[in-house]
Design a protein around this motif. Sequence first.
Motif, PDB file in Angstrom:
ATOM      1  N   TYR A  97       0.832  -1.207   0.000  1.00 22.63           N
ATOM      2  CA  TYR A  97       0.000   0.000   0.000  1.00 22.63           C
ATOM      3  C   TYR A  97       0.870   1.262   0.000  1.00 22.63           C
ATOM      4  O   TYR A  97       0.641   2.193  -0.786  1.00 22.63           O
ATOM      5  N   LEU A  98       1.882   1.295   0.847  1.00 20.49           N
ATOM      6  CA  LEU A  98       2.757   2.465   0.923  1.00 20.49           C
ATOM      7  C   LEU A  98       3.604   2.605  -0.338  1.00 20.49           C
ATOM      8  O   LEU A  98       3.816   3.720  -0.837  1.00 20.49           O
ATOM      9  N   GLN A  99       4.065   1.503  -0.870  1.00 23.14           N
ATOM     10  CA  GLN A  99       4.842   1.561  -2.113  1.00 23.14           C
ATOM     11  C   GLN A  99       3.979   2.040  -3.274  1.00 23.14           C
ATOM     12  O   GLN A  99       4.459   2.762  -4.160  1.00 23.14           O
ATOM     13  N   GLY A 100       2.691   1.686  -3.247  1.00 22.04           N
ATOM     14  CA  GLY A 100       1.773   2.160  -4.285  1.00 22.04           C
ATOM     15  C   GLY A 100       1.618   3.667  -4.250  1.00 22.04           C
ATOM     16  O   GLY A 100       1.574   4.329  -5.297  1.00 22.04           O
ATOM     17  N   LEU A 101       1.546   4.234  -3.046  1.00 22.42           N
ATOM     18  CA  LEU A 101       1.470   5.689  -2.917  1.00 22.42           C
ATOM     19  C   LEU A 101       2.746   6.356  -3.419  1.00 22.42           C
ATOM     20  O   LEU A 101       2.696   7.447  -4.017  1.00 22.42           O
ATOM     21  N   GLN A 102       3.885   5.709  -3.193  1.00 18.88           N
ATOM     22  CA  GLN A 102       5.143   6.258  -3.699  1.00 18.88           C
ATOM     23  C   GLN A 102       5.146   6.296  -5.226  1.00 18.88           C
ATOM     24  O   GLN A 102       5.601   7.270  -5.836  1.00 18.88           O
ATOM     25  N   LEU A 103       4.618   5.240  -5.851  1.00 21.22           N
ATOM     26  CA  LEU A 103       4.570   5.181  -7.319  1.00 21.22           C
ATOM     27  C   LEU A 103       3.642   6.253  -7.888  1.00 21.22           C
ATOM     28  O   LEU A 103       3.820   6.703  -9.021  1.00 21.22           O
ATOM     29  N   GLN A 104       2.649   6.660  -7.082  1.00 21.79           N
ATOM     30  CA  GLN A 104       1.723   7.705  -7.518  1.00 21.79           C
ATOM     31  C   GLN A 104       2.287   9.112  -7.294  1.00 21.79           C
ATOM     32  O   GLN A 104       1.612  10.104  -7.541  1.00 21.79           O
ATOM     33  N   LEU A 117       4.521  10.601  -0.888  1.00 24.48           N
ATOM     34  CA  LEU A 117       5.454  10.025   0.101  1.00 24.48           C
ATOM     35  C   LEU A 117       6.836   9.788  -0.504  1.00 24.48           C
ATOM     36  O   LEU A 117       7.456   8.733  -0.298  1.00 24.48           O
ATOM     37  N   GLN A 118       7.335  10.782  -1.240  1.00 29.55           N
ATOM     38  CA  GLN A 118       8.579  10.584  -1.978  1.00 29.55           C
ATOM     39  C   GLN A 118       9.805  10.367  -1.088  1.00 29.55           C
ATOM     40  O   GLN A 118      10.742   9.679  -1.474  1.00 29.55           O
ATOM     41  N   ASP A 119       9.833  10.985   0.115  1.00 27.67           N
ATOM     42  CA  ASP A 119      11.031  10.841   0.943  1.00 27.67           C
ATOM     43  C   ASP A 119      10.922   9.672   1.924  1.00 27.67           C
ATOM     44  O   ASP A 119      11.755   9.515   2.807  1.00 27.67           O
ATOM     45  N   LEU A 120       9.909   8.839   1.762  1.00 27.68           N
ATOM     46  CA  LEU A 120       9.686   7.720   2.679  1.00 27.68           C
ATOM     47  C   LEU A 120      10.639   6.570   2.385  1.00 27.68           C
ATOM     48  O   LEU A 120      10.796   6.148   1.234  1.00 27.68           O
ATOM     49  N   VAL A 121      11.282   6.061   3.430  1.00 30.57           N
ATOM     50  CA  VAL A 121      12.126   4.860   3.332  1.00 30.57           C
ATOM     51  C   VAL A 121      11.391   3.728   4.041  1.00 30.57           C
ATOM     52  O   VAL A 121      10.991   3.852   5.200  1.00 30.57           O
ATOM     53  N   ILE A 122      11.201   2.616   3.327  1.00 25.01           N
ATOM     54  CA  ILE A 122      10.486   1.464   3.870  1.00 25.01           C
ATOM     55  C   ILE A 122      11.465   0.318   4.065  1.00 25.01           C
ATOM     56  O   ILE A 122      12.152  -0.081   3.122  1.00 25.01           O
TER      57      ILE A 122
END
Length: 754
Positions: free
Chosen positions: A685-692, A695-700
Amino acid sequence: MFCVDVAINLPVKSLFKQFTYSVPENMSFLDSGWRVIVPFGAQKTEGFVVRRRELADNLDKLKAVEAVLGDRPWFDEEMLATAQWLSEYYMCSLSEAMRLFVPGKTSIRRSAVRDEDGRLLYYRYEEKLKEKTVLAYKISQDGYAFLQTGNDKKQLQRQLEALRLFAEKKGWLSLQEVAAENISSSTVRTLAGKGLLEEGKKRILRNSYTDMLQPGNELLLNDEQKAAFKQISTAMTEGSGGSFLLQGITGSGKTEIYLRAAQQAIRQGQQVLVLVPEIALTAQLVKRFQSWFGDSVAVAHSKLSQNERGDVWHRMRTGQANILIGVRSAVFAPFARLGLVIMDEEHESSYKQEERPNYHARNVAVERCRHARAVLILGSATPDIETYQKALQGEYTHLRMTKRANGSELPRVEIVDMRLELQQRNFSVLSRALKQALVNTAADGEQAIVLLNRRGYSTFVMCRDCGASIVCPHCSVAMVYHSSNEDMRCHYCGNTMPVPAECPACHSKRIKFFGTGTQKAEQEIMALPEVRVLRMDQDSTMAKFAHAEILSRFAGGERNVLIGTQMVAKGHDIPNVTLVGVLSADSMLNLPDFRASERTFSLLTQAAGRAGRGSRQGHVIFQAYDADNQIIRLAARQDYDAFAVQELADRKELFYPPFAQMLKLTVWDEKEETALTLAQRAVNYLQGLQLQGELQDLVIMGPLPALVARVRDLYRFNILLKAKDMQPVKNALLNSEFKEQRNLYFDVDPLSVI
């Protein structure tokens, strides 16, 4: 007509919304902050009124508030604002945040009422907190009239004296209070029989610390202490609030600053909250404060009963006490006029709540001070790195004390390489240097503290043939052997079992104990000449005042060596302690956690600071297998600034706090595959938001199994999130299916990432 929105006080994470109820005419006074009983589903439960508002129609469709708890609102505006902030910042429901402010987290108790055949008739609800009362008396109107007659009959003189006392005191007096004035209970009962005194009940506030009252000395401040206090005093006088980091080496006299700041607050008509990280530290600090402020000091910690805690909360909210000393949960106490918050040893991890909601008492204290315009003092010899960075940036006023208050020197620190001890065939947990130092200390009539960061007798039990260790059947962790009852215990779930006669894996009978716990170290030290040992760890401090009793016996000279886990290393000021030994000083350094270095440095520095606080210089021995480690050598020099420079550089390079904000998601389930699937869904879910593009500076990072992958038959997986600003990530999660997932919880600003 109006209605109220109520946060339902139930321990479930899914009640994020409030529910609306109509208000009967006899409760028209209801407003935000009151505790009420409301129907909720098929039950009645406690709720907290969040707001009052007008409702023109549909009132007849609402359920009504059924009862009010207490005679005043429990929450004032400052408490409500803090609870609202806490729910938003720590991603929990408002009811979860508000219940933290209630002793025992709920105000009511439900009991079943049955008929003669045992059939359930209904449930009865009553307030959980029980007030302790005693028989009491006060003067009646007839009593006042009798005094006016001026009757001088000799046989009535004692009765007249008693009446004059009641007239002077005006309020209710117990028989014990009257007896203290040399008036007998028979005289009181005679007056009551004549209608000259009224009989009733008086509330007695329980206080477990009244026996600790004793006079103390006021020490003169040195120049560094004077300079630090002057800045704090100015902020308190101006009344604009402000936060201070009081960084002083061990023994620099931070407590003297606390006492004077508290004294000024009381003179200004304000109340004081003093937070300590552990129950083990309360008794000594309580004695110091009571020596200055007497019975106006209240104490709160986890060993108090709910009713005792309720009495403490009552003293603070009614202004009957001026100072509250307590552990983490005391930050939620009600105050009539909060003006100063002191957080001693602010770096300690025990200020962080491990269960949901995972608040940190320091953050809550900052928020309460902001709303109350109170002054906050954060004291430590080894500040939390994030606190230190805020001080460097000017967010906190940085106060430094670099000298011991009594002019004594810092202890001499010796690092012993345990690899060399093994090479020279010393297989004891004690190095030869520490053994000799303990013997010499005992012979000189002095005392020593020995720190071992483990409990139990042996760390684990292992088969010498196949190498299998005995693991808890419910957790992925080795069982620990305890000699006191000759069984093995899991330190995660509490499960106990006897030591097996043979290996469960290969059936070999060659079972051996490995490692060293406090009980085993205690036995080795007891074998030394003239040594008398006390042990202080979680196993020996189960009773209510066990910590205080052990420390009192040690400080009184009954024993000359105190051995224990981390609780022996913090805050104790015993002048006769000249030796401190730390076993396995490097044991925490290799944990896969970015805070491992900071925790090790703080623990070693704090432990070393217990030595040489009297007239003689102390001696400290660090035993380590990685004796050349830079962290251990910096701790030996008590060089916090050099450590902080190195640690901040490492944190910045690796994008860890204070240069990043963190959020840990933990998923658990009885089935390992189910837990992993849910954790991976959250990551997707979080990676999907990054692709959109969000949350560009988010590290998972993750999902990864927790360090102890299974606890109480539940498999656990962690997801670690890092970002410069975590708020967009929080918003995304709170607007997702994961917000109310039963087996997924959020840990904001986690202290442990494993």
